[in-house]
Design an enzyme around this catalytic site. Structure first.
Site, short mmCIF file in Angstrom:
data_model
loop_
_atom_site.label_atom_id
_atom_site.label_comp_id
_atom_site.label_asym_id
_atom_site.label_seq_id
_atom_site.Cartn_x
_atom_site.Cartn_y
_atom_site.Cartn_z
N ASN A 9 -41.76 -44.77 25.94
CA ASN A 9 -42.35 -45.15 24.45
C ASN A 9 -41.85 -46.87 24.51
O ASN A 9 -40.70 -46.87 23.98
CB ASN A 9 -41.87 -44.26 23.45
CG ASN A 9 -42.51 -44.85 22.02
OD1 ASN A 9 -43.20 -45.68 21.86
ND2 ASN A 9 -41.87 -44.34 21.18
N LYS A 11 -42.76 -48.82 22.28
CA LYS A 11 -42.81 -49.02 20.62
C LYS A 11 -43.42 -50.50 20.78
O LYS A 11 -44.29 -50.59 21.40
CB LYS A 11 -41.36 -49.21 20.20
CG LYS A 11 -40.71 -47.66 20.50
CD LYS A 11 -39.42 -47.47 19.90
CE LYS A 11 -38.72 -46.13 20.11
NZ LYS A 11 -37.64 -45.85 19.45
N GLU A 101 -40.24 -43.01 13.57
CA GLU A 101 -40.59 -44.24 12.93
C GLU A 101 -41.88 -44.17 12.19
O GLU A 101 -42.16 -45.05 11.28
CB GLU A 101 -40.54 -45.26 14.06
CG GLU A 101 -39.07 -45.46 14.59
CD GLU A 101 -39.13 -45.89 15.95
OE1 GLU A 101 -39.94 -46.49 16.74
OE2 GLU A 101 -37.69 -45.72 16.62
N GLU A 171 -36.38 -35.30 19.06
CA GLU A 171 -35.85 -36.58 19.04
C GLU A 171 -34.91 -36.56 17.86
O GLU A 171 -35.63 -37.06 16.61
CB GLU A 171 -36.83 -37.83 19.04
CG GLU A 171 -37.81 -37.86 20.18
CD GLU A 171 -38.18 -39.13 20.32
OE1 GLU A 171 -37.96 -39.67 21.49
OE2 GLU A 171 -38.84 -39.70 19.52
N GLY A 177 -32.16 -44.96 19.46
CA GLY A 177 -31.86 -46.59 19.49
C GLY A 177 -30.16 -46.69 19.02
O GLY A 177 -30.04 -47.72 18.92
N SER A 217 -31.76 -42.17 23.00
CA SER A 217 -30.90 -42.79 23.82
C SER A 217 -30.62 -42.25 24.99
O SER A 217 -29.57 -41.94 25.51
CB SER A 217 -29.47 -42.72 23.06
OG SER A 217 -29.50 -43.59 21.63
P1 13P Z 1 -34.49 -44.72 22.25
O1 13P Z 1 -34.54 -44.31 23.81
O2 13P Z 1 -34.45 -46.05 22.27
O3 13P Z 1 -33.42 -44.15 21.52
O4 13P Z 1 -35.61 -44.28 21.73
C1 13P Z 1 -35.99 -42.88 21.50
C2 13P Z 1 -37.35 -42.75 21.01
O5 13P Z 1 -37.57 -43.01 19.95
C3 13P Z 1 -38.67 -42.38 22.02
O6 13P Z 1 -39.71 -42.33 21.31
#
Ligand code: 13P
Length: 258
Positions: A9, A11, A101, A171, A177, A217
């Site tokens: 992802n 983002k 998010e 998640e 993050g 993460s």
């Molecule tokens: P991170 O791997 O950066 O923690 O993000 C996870 C995430 O939100 C994947 O959709």
């Protein structure tokens, strides 16, 4: 046997030019990878979908393409939105729905997630339906109740034959993050609960077909331990999916079970 799915992802990262560059690197890094064993998907921003699609086709790569959200209507007066029809025309296979998010910053609710999940199936797209608890909910031992509610409401009215194709991503929001990962045991406990809820909503055969990813993460160093858990069938990867060598290392570290 469930084929693990590793999905990146991105983002709100990478222009379409960055995306083309990345795909070249990823193809190089994963040159010898057997895509029958671990499925690999990239989920770029909408602006890079077309470039990624044509690149995958031109280079005959077997990466799958995913989007990060969509509207539930096929067309209409919804300024700024992107529809399932548009994604389908770009040969998108997966669509991330209900990411925390989107829930936190853009007003996504279980109800809108449910509309989108149904629309995805109606257009032959596979939803990666996200769920997970906040840090406060985690500390208050509300994880199970929250995740169960998100799964039940997200799937309200979804037919059994569609549900078997679903992907669920667990998640924990406090792990996104932050560099903090759920322990493999904790992640397994929640992913096992999700499969149990699916078994209650549908039946055990269907629940056993659904792929459940962990996200939060994920990096190459923790992938094997997480994906070795019986109910974890891959990962939804944020930050670590932006760098081709690290993303490829995650794919290689993924445990193929069964
Ligand atoms: P991170 O791997 O950066 O923690 O993000 C996870 C995430 O939100 C994947 O959709």
């Amino acid at each position: 046997m469930r084929t693990p799915l590793i999905a990146g992802n991105w983002k709100m990262n990478k222009t379409h030019l960055d995306a083309i560059h990345f795909l070249g690197q990823l193809g190089h890094e994963l040159g010898d990878h057997d895509h029958g064993k671990v499925e690999v998907a990239v989920c770029p921003p909408f602006t890079a979908l077309r470039s990624v699609q044509t690149n995958i086709e031109d280079r005959r790569q077997s990466f799958r393409l995913g989007a990060q959200d969509m509207h539930w209507e096929a067309e209409g007066a919804f300024t700024g939105e992107v529809s399932p029809l548009m994604l389908k025309a770009l040969k998108v296979g997966y669509v991330i729905l209900g990411h925390s998010e989107r829930r936190q910053h853009f007003g996504e609710t279980d109800e809108s997630v449910n509309k989108k999940v149904k629309a995805a199936f109606a257009h032959d797209l596979v939803p990666i339906m996200c769920c997970g608890e906040t840090e406060g909910e985690h500390e208050a031992n509300e994880t199970e109740a929250k995740v169960e509610r998100q799964v039940r409401e997200g799937l309200d009215g979804v037919k059994p034959d569609d549900a078997r194709n679903l992907v669920v991503a667990y998640e924990p929001i406090w792990a996104i993050g932050t560099g903090k990962t759920a322990t493999p045991d904790d992640a397994q406990r929640v992913c096992g609960l999700i499969r149990k809820v699916l078994g209650n909503l549908y039946d055990q055969n269907i629940a056993d077909e659904v792929r459940i990813q962990y996200g939060g993460s994920v990096k190459s160093g923790n992938t094997e331990a997480l994906t070795s858990q019986p109910d974890i069938d891959g990962a939804l990867v944020g930050g670590a999916s932006l760098e081709a060598a690290e993303f490829a290392a995650i794919v290689r570290a993924t445990k193929v079970k069964g």
